[in-house]
Design a protein around this motif. Structure first.
Motif, short mmCIF file in Angstrom:
data_model
loop_
_atom_site.label_atom_id
_atom_site.label_comp_id
_atom_site.label_asym_id
_atom_site.label_seq_id
_atom_site.Cartn_x
_atom_site.Cartn_y
_atom_site.Cartn_z
N VAL A 150 0.84 -1.21 0.00
CA VAL A 150 0.00 0.00 0.00
C VAL A 150 0.87 1.26 0.00
O VAL A 150 0.49 2.29 -0.56
CB VAL A 150 -1.02 -0.01 1.16
CG1 VAL A 150 -0.39 0.34 2.50
CG2 VAL A 150 -2.17 0.96 0.86
N MET A 151 2.06 1.18 0.58
CA MET A 151 2.97 2.32 0.52
C MET A 151 3.46 2.54 -0.91
O MET A 151 3.65 3.69 -1.33
CB MET A 151 4.12 2.12 1.50
CG MET A 151 3.69 2.28 2.94
SD MET A 151 4.99 1.95 4.14
CE MET A 151 6.01 3.41 3.94
N GLU A 152 3.63 1.48 -1.64
CA GLU A 152 4.02 1.59 -3.05
C GLU A 152 2.89 2.23 -3.87
O GLU A 152 3.14 3.08 -4.72
CB GLU A 152 4.37 0.20 -3.61
CG GLU A 152 4.88 0.21 -5.02
CD GLU A 152 6.26 0.83 -5.18
OE1 GLU A 152 6.59 1.26 -6.30
OE2 GLU A 152 7.02 0.91 -4.20
N VAL A 153 1.66 1.82 -3.61
CA VAL A 153 0.50 2.43 -4.27
C VAL A 153 0.45 3.92 -3.95
O VAL A 153 0.26 4.76 -4.84
CB VAL A 153 -0.82 1.73 -3.83
CG1 VAL A 153 -2.04 2.52 -4.26
CG2 VAL A 153 -0.87 0.31 -4.39
N ASN A 154 0.62 4.25 -2.69
CA ASN A 154 0.61 5.64 -2.23
C ASN A 154 1.69 6.44 -2.97
O ASN A 154 1.43 7.53 -3.48
CB ASN A 154 0.83 5.65 -0.71
CG ASN A 154 0.77 7.02 -0.09
OD1 ASN A 154 1.54 7.91 -0.43
ND2 ASN A 154 -0.13 7.19 0.86
N LYS A 155 2.89 5.89 -3.02
CA LYS A 155 4.02 6.57 -3.69
C LYS A 155 3.73 6.76 -5.18
O LYS A 155 3.98 7.84 -5.74
CB LYS A 155 5.30 5.76 -3.49
CG LYS A 155 6.52 6.40 -4.12
CD LYS A 155 7.73 5.49 -3.94
CE LYS A 155 8.31 5.28 -5.28
NZ LYS A 155 8.80 4.05 -5.67
N ASN A 156 3.21 5.73 -5.84
CA ASN A 156 2.91 5.83 -7.27
C ASN A 156 1.87 6.90 -7.55
O ASN A 156 1.99 7.64 -8.54
CB ASN A 156 2.44 4.48 -7.82
CG ASN A 156 3.54 3.46 -7.86
OD1 ASN A 156 4.72 3.78 -7.79
ND2 ASN A 156 3.16 2.19 -7.93
N MET A 157 0.86 6.98 -6.69
CA MET A 157 -0.17 8.00 -6.89
C MET A 157 0.40 9.40 -6.70
O MET A 157 0.15 10.30 -7.51
CB MET A 157 -1.34 7.76 -5.93
CG MET A 157 -2.19 6.57 -6.33
SD MET A 157 -3.58 6.29 -5.21
CE MET A 157 -4.60 7.70 -5.56
N LYS A 158 1.18 9.59 -5.66
CA LYS A 158 1.77 10.91 -5.41
C LYS A 158 2.74 11.31 -6.52
O LYS A 158 2.77 12.47 -6.94
CB LYS A 158 2.48 10.91 -4.06
CG LYS A 158 1.53 10.91 -2.88
CD LYS A 158 2.31 10.89 -1.58
CE LYS A 158 1.40 10.92 -0.38
NZ LYS A 158 2.16 10.83 0.87
N THR A 159 3.51 10.35 -7.01
CA THR A 159 4.46 10.63 -8.09
C THR A 159 3.71 11.03 -9.36
O THR A 159 4.09 12.00 -10.03
CB THR A 159 5.35 9.40 -8.35
OG1 THR A 159 6.07 9.10 -7.16
CG2 THR A 159 6.32 9.64 -9.49
N ALA A 160 2.66 10.30 -9.69
CA ALA A 160 1.88 10.61 -10.89
C ALA A 160 1.21 11.98 -10.77
O ALA A 160 1.20 12.75 -11.74
CB ALA A 160 0.84 9.52 -11.14
N LEU A 161 0.69 12.28 -9.60
CA LEU A 161 0.04 13.58 -9.39
C LEU A 161 1.05 14.73 -9.49
O LEU A 161 0.77 15.78 -10.06
CB LEU A 161 -0.68 13.62 -8.05
CG LEU A 161 -1.94 12.76 -7.97
CD1 LEU A 161 -2.42 12.63 -6.52
CD2 LEU A 161 -3.05 13.35 -8.85
#
Length: 141
Positions: A120-131
């Motif tokens: 879930v931390m990876e999902v969180n990081k991917n979303m923040k990076t994309a945004l």
């Protein structure tokens, strides 16, 4: 979403009452940490799709122009792909996340929760990076 949280809390209370060990308390805290990481970016799901549409619309606009900037178009296409991957990544994680412990031992649950926290931390990081990428690429457009 609320039903899942209620089920999670109810299940955790049952486990806590039946076992009463320190590992159960640690697992309860770990589940809360996982949900907190999830809840941090979940409200941004709509923003991901909106920015993806904006990037694709910008690609169409630039493609229709006489002077085509292929580097800019490729960057926007990659951005749209990253935004979509981040969006789908959240759903993939949510579908596989188990809120029930079943017949697992507290140690097995701990191992599962440790793995889930990483995911879930990876999902969180991917979303923040994309945004963040969208913020920088779409601002200059």
């Amino acid at each position: 979403m609320k039903l899942a949280r209620i089920s999670l809390i109810f299940g955790l209370l049952l486990i806590f009452q039946s076992c009463g060990s320190g590992q159960v308390e640690e697992n309860t805290k770990k589940r809360a940490e996982i949900i907190a990481v999830h809840d941090e970016v979940m409200p941004k799901m709509g923003q991901l799709k909106s920015l993806e549409k904006s990037a694709l619309q910008k690609v169409e606009e630039l493609s229709a122009m006489d002077s085509v900037d292929s580097v800019q178009i490729e960057a926007l296409k990659n951005l749209a792909l990253d935004l979509d991957k981040a969006y789908e990544g959240m759903f993939v994680w949510m579908r596989q996340y188990e809120t029930e412990d079943g017949d697992q031992t507290p140690e097995e649950i701990k191992a599962y929760l440790d793995e889930q926290l990483i995911l879930v931390m990876e999902v969180n990081k991917n979303m923040k990076t994309a945004l963040s990428k969208a913020d920088s690429l779409l601002k200059i457009q």
